[in-house]
Design a protein around this motif. Structure first.
Motif, PDB file in Angstrom:
ATOM      1  N   ALA A  96       0.836  -1.209   0.000  1.00 56.22           N
ATOM      2  CA  ALA A  96       0.000   0.000   0.000  1.00 56.22           C
ATOM      3  C   ALA A  96       0.867   1.253   0.000  1.00 56.22           C
ATOM      4  CB  ALA A  96      -0.930  -0.001   1.214  1.00 56.22           C
ATOM      5  N   HIS A  97       1.928   1.239   0.794  1.00 58.29           N
ATOM      6  CA  HIS A  97       2.819   2.408   0.863  1.00 58.29           C
ATOM      7  C   HIS A  97       3.464   2.670  -0.504  1.00 58.29           C
ATOM      8  CE1 HIS A  97       5.619   5.323   2.547  1.00 58.29           C
ATOM      9  NE2 HIS A  97       6.524   4.767   1.766  1.00 58.29           N
ATOM     10  N   LEU A  98       3.948   1.620  -1.148  1.00 62.96           N
ATOM     11  CA  LEU A  98       4.588   1.794  -2.462  1.00 62.96           C
ATOM     12  C   LEU A  98       3.566   2.290  -3.492  1.00 62.96           C
ATOM     13  CD1 LEU A  98       6.799  -1.434  -2.522  1.00 62.96           C
ATOM     14  CD2 LEU A  98       7.613   0.924  -2.300  1.00 62.96           C
ATOM     15  N   MET A  99       2.360   1.732  -3.446  1.00 63.31           N
ATOM     16  CA  MET A  99       1.329   2.123  -4.403  1.00 63.31           C
ATOM     17  C   MET A  99       0.966   3.602  -4.241  1.00 63.31           C
ATOM     18  SD  MET A  99      -2.568   0.634  -4.725  1.00 63.31           S
ATOM     19  CE  MET A  99      -3.235   1.367  -3.229  1.00 63.31           C
ATOM     20  N   ARG A 100       0.847   4.046  -2.973  1.00 61.20           N
ATOM     21  CA  ARG A 100       0.362   5.413  -2.728  1.00 61.20           C
ATOM     22  C   ARG A 100       1.458   6.458  -2.800  1.00 61.20           C
ATOM     23  NH1 ARG A 100      -3.634   2.912   1.651  1.00 61.20           N
ATOM     24  NH2 ARG A 100      -5.534   2.931   0.378  1.00 61.20           N
ATOM     25  N   ASN A 101       2.708   6.033  -2.800  1.00 65.74           N
ATOM     26  CA  ASN A 101       3.808   7.009  -2.817  1.00 65.74           C
ATOM     27  C   ASN A 101       4.668   6.869  -4.067  1.00 65.74           C
ATOM     28  OD1 ASN A 101       3.791   8.433   0.012  1.00 65.74           O
ATOM     29  ND2 ASN A 101       3.273   6.280   0.353  1.00 65.74           N
ATOM     30  N   ASN A 102       4.012   6.397  -5.147  1.00 65.87           N
ATOM     31  CA  ASN A 102       4.695   6.265  -6.426  1.00 65.87           C
ATOM     32  C   ASN A 102       5.963   5.426  -6.295  1.00 65.87           C
ATOM     33  OD1 ASN A 102       4.695   6.670  -9.127  1.00 65.87           O
ATOM     34  ND2 ASN A 102       5.431   8.773  -9.073  1.00 65.87           N
ATOM     35  N   GLY A 103       5.916   4.406  -5.436  1.00 63.15           N
ATOM     36  CA  GLY A 103       7.090   3.556  -5.212  1.00 63.15           C
ATOM     37  C   GLY A 103       7.223   2.485  -6.272  1.00 63.15           C
ATOM     38  N   SER A 104       8.447   2.007  -6.447  1.00 65.27           N
ATOM     39  CA  SER A 104       8.734   0.998  -7.461  1.00 65.27           C
ATOM     40  C   SER A 104       8.410  -0.403  -6.958  1.00 65.27           C
ATOM     41  CB  SER A 104      10.215   1.053  -7.844  1.00 65.27           C
ATOM     42  OG  SER A 104      10.544  -0.049  -8.659  1.00 65.27           O
ATOM     43  N   LEU A 105       7.841  -1.201  -7.854  1.00 64.48           N
ATOM     44  CA  LEU A 105       7.577  -2.614  -7.563  1.00 64.48           C
ATOM     45  C   LEU A 105       8.873  -3.324  -7.149  1.00 64.48           C
ATOM     46  CD1 LEU A 105       5.298  -4.860  -7.880  1.00 64.48           C
ATOM     47  CD2 LEU A 105       6.370  -5.369 -10.065  1.00 64.48           C
ATOM     48  N   ALA A 106      10.006  -2.887  -7.704  1.00 67.52           N
ATOM     49  CA  ALA A 106      11.295  -3.527  -7.423  1.00 67.52           C
ATOM     50  C   ALA A 106      11.652  -3.465  -5.932  1.00 67.52           C
ATOM     51  CB  ALA A 106      12.399  -2.880  -8.257  1.00 67.52           C
ATOM     52  N   ALA A 277      17.893  -8.399  -9.187  1.00 69.14           N
ATOM     53  CA  ALA A 277      18.359  -7.976 -10.519  1.00 69.14           C
ATOM     54  C   ALA A 277      17.396  -8.430 -11.618  1.00 69.14           C
ATOM     55  CB  ALA A 277      19.756  -8.536 -10.776  1.00 69.14           C
ATOM     56  N   LYS A 278      16.433  -9.269 -11.259  1.00 67.11           N
ATOM     57  CA  LYS A 278      15.494  -9.774 -12.272  1.00 67.11           C
ATOM     58  C   LYS A 278      14.127  -9.099 -12.133  1.00 67.11           C
ATOM     59  CE  LYS A 278      17.712 -14.352 -12.066  1.00 67.11           C
ATOM     60  NZ  LYS A 278      18.498 -14.307 -13.297  1.00 67.11           N
ATOM     61  N   SER A 279      14.155  -7.780 -11.961  1.00 65.37           N
ATOM     62  CA  SER A 279      12.880  -7.103 -11.690  1.00 65.37           C
ATOM     63  C   SER A 279      11.925  -7.154 -12.886  1.00 65.37           C
ATOM     64  CB  SER A 279      13.110  -5.659 -11.249  1.00 65.37           C
ATOM     65  OG  SER A 279      13.920  -4.988 -12.177  1.00 65.37           O
ATOM     66  N   GLU A 280      12.472  -7.367 -14.087  1.00 73.17           N
ATOM     67  CA  GLU A 280      11.569  -7.448 -15.246  1.00 73.17           C
ATOM     68  C   GLU A 280      10.722  -8.729 -15.206  1.00 73.17           C
ATOM     69  OE1 GLU A 280      12.122  -6.667 -19.950  1.00 73.17           O
ATOM     70  OE2 GLU A 280      13.682  -5.869 -18.622  1.00 73.17           O
ATOM     71  N   ASN A 281      11.340  -9.849 -14.812  1.00 73.81           N
ATOM     72  CA  ASN A 281      10.572 -11.102 -14.640  1.00 73.81           C
ATOM     73  C   ASN A 281       9.476 -10.902 -13.585  1.00 73.81           C
ATOM     74  OD1 ASN A 281      13.125 -11.686 -15.771  1.00 73.81           O
ATOM     75  ND2 ASN A 281      12.976 -13.817 -15.159  1.00 73.81           N
ATOM     76  N   PHE A 282       9.872 -10.274 -12.484  1.00 74.10           N
ATOM     77  CA  PHE A 282       8.942 -10.027 -11.385  1.00 74.10           C
ATOM     78  C   PHE A 282       7.781  -9.165 -11.870  1.00 74.10           C
ATOM     79  CE2 PHE A 282       8.181  -7.577  -7.235  1.00 74.10           C
ATOM     80  CZ  PHE A 282       7.369  -8.558  -6.701  1.00 74.10           C
ATOM     81  N   ALA A 283       8.112  -8.117 -12.640  1.00 69.82           N
ATOM     82  CA  ALA A 283       7.086  -7.204 -13.151  1.00 69.82           C
ATOM     83  C   ALA A 283       6.107  -7.944 -14.058  1.00 69.82           C
ATOM     84  CB  ALA A 283       7.747  -6.056 -13.914  1.00 69.82           C
ATOM     85  N   ARG A 284       6.618  -8.901 -14.815  1.00 71.25           N
ATOM     86  CA  ARG A 284       5.751  -9.635 -15.734  1.00 71.25           C
ATOM     87  C   ARG A 284       4.742 -10.509 -14.967  1.00 71.25           C
ATOM     88  NH1 ARG A 284       5.193 -10.990 -21.276  1.00 71.25           N
ATOM     89  NH2 ARG A 284       3.302 -12.252 -21.265  1.00 71.25           N
TER      90      ARG A 284
END
Length: 337
Positions: A96-106, A277-284
């Motif tokens: 919730a904190h990351l979502m509301r404060n423009n935080g990165s999924l990484a 280092a694999k944040s793109e896999n995580f993002a997918r």
């Protein structure tokens, strides 16, 4: 078929609020990108979006597993119901904190801060935090906490309430963090009986099944990742040795291993860095789960282009969680029946 304005407002509202739209949303022209983005910002800032956080994160990360087992109260005296509830809430509060404060999924893969209350801070051995309210706390250098891998709730789901399950933990990392799920276990899994009474370390006992050809293929992908998390006990506390209750023996933890067809790691911290280092896999994987939740149906092959577009758009904004939501809400697929 295109959704009408009212239908689109309704879909967006049930996605982010689990409730009908308010008047402002119903009268907003959601076909204009800047108005849609403004409404999404307003909606995620509202406390009504707590419903999205708990509903989505529960589904995405498989949080129901936390209630599968009773934790052995003799072994884990301080992982009682209130500690477990606080550990679960840490996962939601962080998201919730990351979502509301423009935080990165990484930041869910590695972070130098945690969201804890007094009880959980004590459990983690962090000084100077008291009270029931969750607060953002800066971590000391070299802390194993910060990010999903250091959260007691996530680690406890990779156990059976008595001991850790490196297989369960490794499979969870492959499924949820690396977007590389192992196939389901075959029906005829052999038992590890021949070592049951031998005084071997938990690691040796588990590695024995890799001698079985039908097990080897999957387990050489799964097990090293699970062993890399063995410094955390079944209730997510850090330890240097594994104390076997039956034999009263202490086994030193060996967290070293190697990614399947990939680099080696020596410690939990190495493993965490390599996963981060694999944040793109995580993002997918995250995107596919978001599509399922928002559209209320399983992710399918026909959603591939949509998922790729969302990841691309979010990547331009440092994988901001807000950007994933906006990209999905403004997609053609979201506005169609």
């Amino acid at each position: 078929n295109q959704l009408s304005q009212a239908e689109l407002a309704s879909r967006l509202s049930y996605f982010l609020w689990s409730a009908p739209p308010d008047d402002q949303l119903l009268t907003a022209d959601l076909t204009k990108p800047e108005i849609l983005a403004r409404e999404v910002d307003r909606m995620i800032a509202s406390s009504k979006a707590d419903e999205f956080v708990s509903g989505f994160v529960h589904q995405w990360l498989g949080m129901d597993r936390l209630d599968f087992f009773q934790f052995d109260t003799k072994q884990f005296r301080d992982f009682d119901e209130s500690a477990k509830a606080a550990a679960r809430r840490e996962v939601y509060e962080t998201f919730a904190h990351l979502m509301r404060n423009n935080g990165s999924l990484a930041k869910l893969l590695k972070s130098d801060e945690v969201h804890v209350n007094g009880l959980l801070a004590t459990y983690y051995g962090l000084e100077g935090v008291s009270g029931d309210a969750f607060q953002k706390v800066k971590l000391p250098a070299n802390s194993p906490r910060g990010g999903l891998l250091g959260m007691a709730a996530i680690l406890a789901m990779g156990s059976n309430g008595e001991r850790t399950s490196p297989v369960e933990r490794g499979a969870w990392v492959l499924r949820k963090l690396l977007h590389n799920p192992p196939p389901p276990a075959p029906p005829n899994v052999p038992q590890l009986d021949r070592l049951a009474t031998k005084p071997v370390s938990p690691r040796e006992r588990l590695l024995a099944h890799q001698e079985e050809p039908q097990c080897l293929q999957c387990h050489r992908k799964i097990d090293p990742l699970g062993f890399g998390l063995e410094n955390f006990n079944a209730a997510g506390k850090w330890r240097e040795v594994d104390h076997d209750l039956k034999t009263k023996k202490d086994w030193p933890i060996d967290p070293s291993g190697q990614f399947y067809n990939g680099p080696a790691f020596q410690t939990y911290f190495d493993l965490r860095d390599q996963i981060a280092a694999k944040s793109e896999n995580f993002a997918r994987g995250f995107t596919e789960a978001l599509i399922e939740y928002a559209l209320g149906r399983p992710y399918g092959f026909t959603d591939t282009v949509l998922a790729e577009n969302i990841v691309k758009q979010a990547q331009t904004k440092d994988f901001s969680i807000r950007e994933f939501i906006i990209a999905l809400a403004s997609s053609r697929e979201f506005a169609r029946k």
